[in-house]
Design a protein around this motif. Sequence first.
Motif, PDB file in Angstrom:
ATOM      1  N   ASN A   4      24.572  49.893  -2.118  1.00 15.26           N
ATOM      2  CA  ASN A   4      24.067  48.644  -2.676  1.00 15.26           C
ATOM      3  C   ASN A   4      22.613  48.813  -3.073  1.00 15.26           C
ATOM      4  OD1 ASN A   4      26.472  47.144  -2.230  1.00 15.26           O
ATOM      5  ND2 ASN A   4      25.954  47.009  -0.064  1.00 15.26           N
ATOM      6  N   SER A   5      22.211  48.095  -4.106  1.00 13.36           N
ATOM      7  CA  SER A   5      20.821  48.170  -4.536  1.00 13.36           C
ATOM      8  C   SER A   5      19.881  47.516  -3.546  1.00 13.36           C
ATOM      9  CB  SER A   5      20.678  47.504  -5.909  1.00 13.36           C
ATOM     10  OG  SER A   5      21.093  46.142  -5.837  1.00 13.36           O
ATOM     11  N   GLY A   6      20.391  46.653  -2.718  1.00  6.68           N
ATOM     12  CA  GLY A   6      19.540  45.995  -1.728  1.00  6.68           C
ATOM     13  C   GLY A   6      20.154  44.682  -1.294  1.00  6.68           C
ATOM     14  N   VAL A   7      20.219  44.478   0.026  1.00  7.91           N
ATOM     15  CA  VAL A   7      20.768  43.244   0.586  1.00  7.91           C
ATOM     16  C   VAL A   7      19.668  42.556   1.372  1.00  7.91           C
ATOM     17  CG1 VAL A   7      22.476  42.265   2.158  1.00  7.91           C
ATOM     18  CG2 VAL A   7      23.089  44.207   0.695  1.00  7.91           C
ATOM     19  N   PRO A   8      19.330  41.308   1.063  1.00  6.75           N
ATOM     20  CA  PRO A   8      18.260  40.635   1.808  1.00  6.75           C
ATOM     21  C   PRO A   8      18.655  40.410   3.261  1.00  6.75           C
ATOM     22  CG  PRO A   8      19.401  39.085   0.373  1.00  6.75           C
ATOM     23  CD  PRO A   8      19.924  40.441   0.028  1.00  6.75           C
ATOM     24  N   ILE A   9      17.675  40.517   4.141  1.00  7.80           N
ATOM     25  CA  ILE A   9      17.899  40.227   5.550  1.00  7.80           C
ATOM     26  C   ILE A   9      18.121  38.720   5.715  1.00  7.80           C
ATOM     27  CG2 ILE A   9      16.798  40.186   7.820  1.00  7.80           C
ATOM     28  CD1 ILE A   9      15.449  42.773   7.145  1.00  7.80           C
ATOM     29  N   ARG A  10      19.157  38.372   6.447  1.00  8.62           N
ATOM     30  CA  ARG A  10      19.462  36.962   6.669  1.00  8.62           C
ATOM     31  C   ARG A  10      18.677  36.486   7.885  1.00  8.62           C
ATOM     32  NH1 ARG A  10      22.875  33.106   4.944  1.00  8.62           N
ATOM     33  NH2 ARG A  10      23.655  31.550   6.443  1.00  8.62           N
ATOM     34  N   CYS A  11      17.880  35.452   7.706  1.00  5.03           N
ATOM     35  CA  CYS A  11      17.037  34.913   8.764  1.00  5.03           C
ATOM     36  C   CYS A  11      17.402  33.456   9.010  1.00  5.03           C
ATOM     37  CB  CYS A  11      15.556  35.033   8.392  1.00  5.03           C
ATOM     38  SG  CYS A  11      15.008  36.722   8.143  1.00  5.03           S
ATOM     39  N   CYS A  12      17.852  33.161  10.221  1.00  5.90           N
ATOM     40  CA  CYS A  12      18.291  31.813  10.581  1.00  5.90           C
ATOM     41  C   CYS A  12      17.535  31.345  11.818  1.00  5.90           C
ATOM     42  CB  CYS A  12      19.793  31.779  10.854  1.00  5.90           C
ATOM     43  SG  CYS A  12      20.815  32.343   9.474  1.00  5.90           S
ATOM     44  N   ALA A  13      17.467  30.027  11.987  1.00 10.93           N
ATOM     45  CA  ALA A  13      16.801  29.427  13.141  1.00 10.93           C
ATOM     46  C   ALA A  13      17.805  28.607  13.930  1.00 10.93           C
ATOM     47  CB  ALA A  13      15.630  28.559  12.701  1.00 10.93           C
ATOM     48  N   ARG A  14      17.680  28.674  15.260  1.00 10.26           N
ATOM     49  CA  ARG A  14      18.521  27.887  16.162  1.00 10.26           C
ATOM     50  C   ARG A  14      17.588  27.030  17.006  1.00 10.26           C
ATOM     51  NH1 ARG A  14      23.130  28.474  19.544  1.00 10.26           N
ATOM     52  NH2 ARG A  14      23.555  26.375  20.322  1.00 10.26           N
ATOM     53  N   VAL A  15      17.769  25.704  16.950  1.00  6.71           N
ATOM     54  CA  VAL A  15      16.883  24.769  17.633  1.00  6.71           C
ATOM     55  C   VAL A  15      17.553  24.289  18.906  1.00  6.71           C
ATOM     56  CG1 VAL A  15      15.615  22.600  17.466  1.00  6.71           C
ATOM     57  CG2 VAL A  15      15.891  24.049  15.440  1.00  6.71           C
ATOM     58  N   ALA A  16      16.858  24.458  20.031  1.00  6.59           N
ATOM     59  CA  ALA A  16      17.344  23.959  21.314  1.00  6.59           C
ATOM     60  C   ALA A  16      16.655  22.641  21.623  1.00  6.59           C
ATOM     61  CB  ALA A  16      17.059  24.975  22.423  1.00  6.59           C
ATOM     62  N   GLY A  17      17.403  21.629  22.023  1.00  2.10           N
ATOM     63  CA  GLY A  17      16.811  20.334  22.327  1.00  2.10           C
ATOM     64  C   GLY A  17      16.657  19.502  21.072  1.00  2.10           C
ATOM     65  N   LYS A  18      15.981  18.384  21.220  1.00  2.60           N
ATOM     66  CA  LYS A  18      15.809  17.456  20.108  1.00  2.60           C
ATOM     67  C   LYS A  18      14.832  18.023  19.094  1.00  2.60           C
ATOM     68  CE  LYS A  18      16.643  13.376  22.984  1.00  2.60           C
ATOM     69  NZ  LYS A  18      16.086  12.092  23.470  1.00  2.60           N
ATOM     70  N   GLN A  19      15.054  17.643  17.845  1.00  2.43           N
ATOM     71  CA  GLN A  19      14.187  18.114  16.776  1.00  2.43           C
ATOM     72  C   GLN A  19      13.080  17.129  16.459  1.00  2.43           C
ATOM     73  OE1 GLN A  19      17.955  19.937  14.513  1.00  2.43           O
ATOM     74  NE2 GLN A  19      16.131  19.861  13.295  1.00  2.43           N
ATOM     75  N   SER A  20      13.204  15.904  16.848  1.00  6.37           N
ATOM     76  CA  SER A  20      12.161  14.924  16.591  1.00  6.37           C
ATOM     77  C   SER A  20      12.276  13.837  17.644  1.00  6.37           C
ATOM     78  CB  SER A  20      12.288  14.338  15.182  1.00  6.37           C
ATOM     79  OG  SER A  20      13.540  13.682  15.052  1.00  6.37           O
ATOM     80  N   GLY A  21      11.323  12.943  17.639  1.00  4.29           N
ATOM     81  CA  GLY A  21      11.350  11.858  18.592  1.00  4.29           C
ATOM     82  C   GLY A  21      10.784  12.239  19.948  1.00  4.29           C
ATOM     83  N   ARG A  22      10.213  13.439  20.093  1.00  2.90           N
ATOM     84  CA  ARG A  22       9.603  13.844  21.357  1.00  2.90           C
ATOM     85  C   ARG A  22       8.218  13.236  21.457  1.00  2.90           C
ATOM     86  NH1 ARG A  22      12.545  17.830  23.629  1.00  2.90           N
ATOM     87  NH2 ARG A  22      10.848  18.210  25.101  1.00  2.90           N
ATOM     88  N   SER A  23       7.668  13.224  22.672  1.00 10.43           N
ATOM     89  CA  SER A  23       6.313  12.719  22.835  1.00 10.43           C
ATOM     90  C   SER A  23       5.339  13.642  22.147  1.00 10.43           C
ATOM     91  CB  SER A  23       5.969  12.601  24.324  1.00 10.43           C
ATOM     92  OG  SER A  23       5.920  13.883  24.913  1.00 10.43           O
ATOM     93  N   ASP A  24       4.218  13.109  21.734  1.00 12.70           N
ATOM     94  CA  ASP A  24       3.238  13.906  21.006  1.00 12.70           C
ATOM     95  C   ASP A  24       2.625  14.996  21.862  1.00 12.70           C
ATOM     96  OD1 ASP A  24       1.791  14.390  18.592  1.00 12.70           O
ATOM     97  OD2 ASP A  24       0.022  13.572  19.589  1.00 12.70           O
ATOM     98  N   ALA A  25       2.757  14.890  23.194  1.00 16.42           N
ATOM     99  CA  ALA A  25       2.197  15.901  24.086  1.00 16.42           C
ATOM    100  C   ALA A  25       3.055  17.156  24.140  1.00 16.42           C
ATOM    101  CB  ALA A  25       2.040  15.328  25.496  1.00 16.42           C
ATOM    102  N   GLU A  26       4.309  17.101  23.646  1.00 17.48           N
ATOM    103  CA  GLU A  26       5.206  18.244  23.743  1.00 17.48           C
ATOM    104  C   GLU A  26       5.377  18.969  22.418  1.00 17.48           C
ATOM    105  OE1 GLU A  26       8.653  16.209  25.248  1.00 17.48           O
ATOM    106  OE2 GLU A  26       8.306  16.990  27.260  1.00 17.48           O
ATOM    107  N   GLY A  27       5.113  18.328  21.320  1.00 16.46           N
ATOM    108  CA  GLY A  27       5.337  18.938  20.030  1.00 16.46           C
ATOM    109  C   GLY A  27       6.698  18.549  19.476  1.00 16.46           C
ATOM    110  N   SER A  28       6.895  18.768  18.185  1.00 14.23           N
ATOM    111  CA  SER A  28       8.132  18.347  17.537  1.00 14.23           C
ATOM    112  C   SER A  28       8.507  19.319  16.443  1.00 14.23           C
ATOM    113  CB  SER A  28       7.978  16.936  16.941  1.00 14.23           C
ATOM    114  OG  SER A  28       7.675  15.990  17.939  1.00 14.23           O
TER     115      SER A  28
END
Length: 430
Positions: A4-28
């Motif tokens: 093959n001339s080139g295959v891009p590396i597949r990069c994915c993200a897996r989120v544990a816990g809630k993605q929003s709605g957390r307190s501002d002291a913990e990050g979101s």
Amino acid sequence: MQVNSGVPIRCCARVAGKQSGRSDAEGSLFQSGNKLELVGPGRGGSEQASVSHTFSRIYDAHASDREVFTQEVQPLVDKFVDGSNVTIGLLGDHRGGHGQLLGSIAQPTVEAIFEAVEQRQAALGGTGGRLTPQLLVKYAGVVVGTELFSDLLAPGSSELRVVSDPEAVGGAQLVGGGTGLSAASVPQPAAFGELFRTGRARLLQLHKPPPPSSALFFELTQQVAAANGGSGSDGDGYDSVVSQLVILDVEVGMHGDPLWNAMRQTLSSASQQQPLGGASGASLLLRDALGGNARTLLLGCVQPADYAESAATLQLLSLGRELHTFPLVNDKMARGLLHRYHRQLHALHELLSAAEGKLSRGVEQLSQDREQLPQRVLGATDRLQSVVDQMQQDAAGAASEKQTLMAEVLQLRHKVNDSIGEARALKAEL
């Protein structure tokens, strides 16, 4: 052989816990399509407080491990059975769940390998061919603070180092004490479960929680008989295809973890298009995955509350998105091309080392010349000063002689005048 001339590396993200709605002291974490924005704790929404990246796919907290396996790992297993090298990198802090994800996908991976092999056997059987497969598993954990690995499937303590080996599948292997990383045969899927549990328990025994990074290796040997009964490419009626699947479980941010450090340095170098031919230690395990022959998946597990670790994980994934690999099926022709590539790479590396040595010697000589130059200038200054002093002394001596001569000339004049006076007096008397 498939190239093959080139295959891009597949990069994915897996989120544990809630993605929003957390307190501002913990990050979101905020998701918009395939884009993730990470906002730091207690910083509001300022530009300096957030980082955002776009990935191949994002799995939120509602996605199951089975869904991640089906969508991301299953297609790579099929490529692995077809003869391609595969690397899967699970990245993140331990609180993000990358270790648990490894435990969830390891057994289904083995089951999928056996299922794909059975399907391939059936396909070859339909044309009169015959497939003889063998699956081996190896499991190694890093030794924190070193470039060494421990064998998690062998009794007793062992410390192995990674060396470059063009003959080995993947171009590198772990050796130490006259032996290499032990390999256990997996005759059926159920046999792998006990091996994996033993290796995981040993990893936890060798290190305090959280466990450091580890590497799980699967090697599949397939001897394919010629369908027409003639001789195969090996001359004995068979063509051996050996492929490797590596699952890297990388603990992000652990101080002294060689695999984490190698992942960070290798991704940074590869993204800047710097050559990886001089890789050593744990970096050798990544050379095939990042710009080499393997099909590669990087899957980052992040926890919104862990801002620093999540930011580092997402940064690594972002670097990987710009990279390509050049996979090919590991038949005999492909192995010959890879061996020639490794030889050429080794020769170029030797030439580069020789050029670096000459450059280093030139820099050392220039440094020595710079150190000696002030002394040489000082010596020349001293010699010039001595010449000037001598000239001044000679000039002073000449002036003294001139004054002496002038005094003698005056005395002679006086004597001449006296003689003239006496001559005039004598003349007057005469």
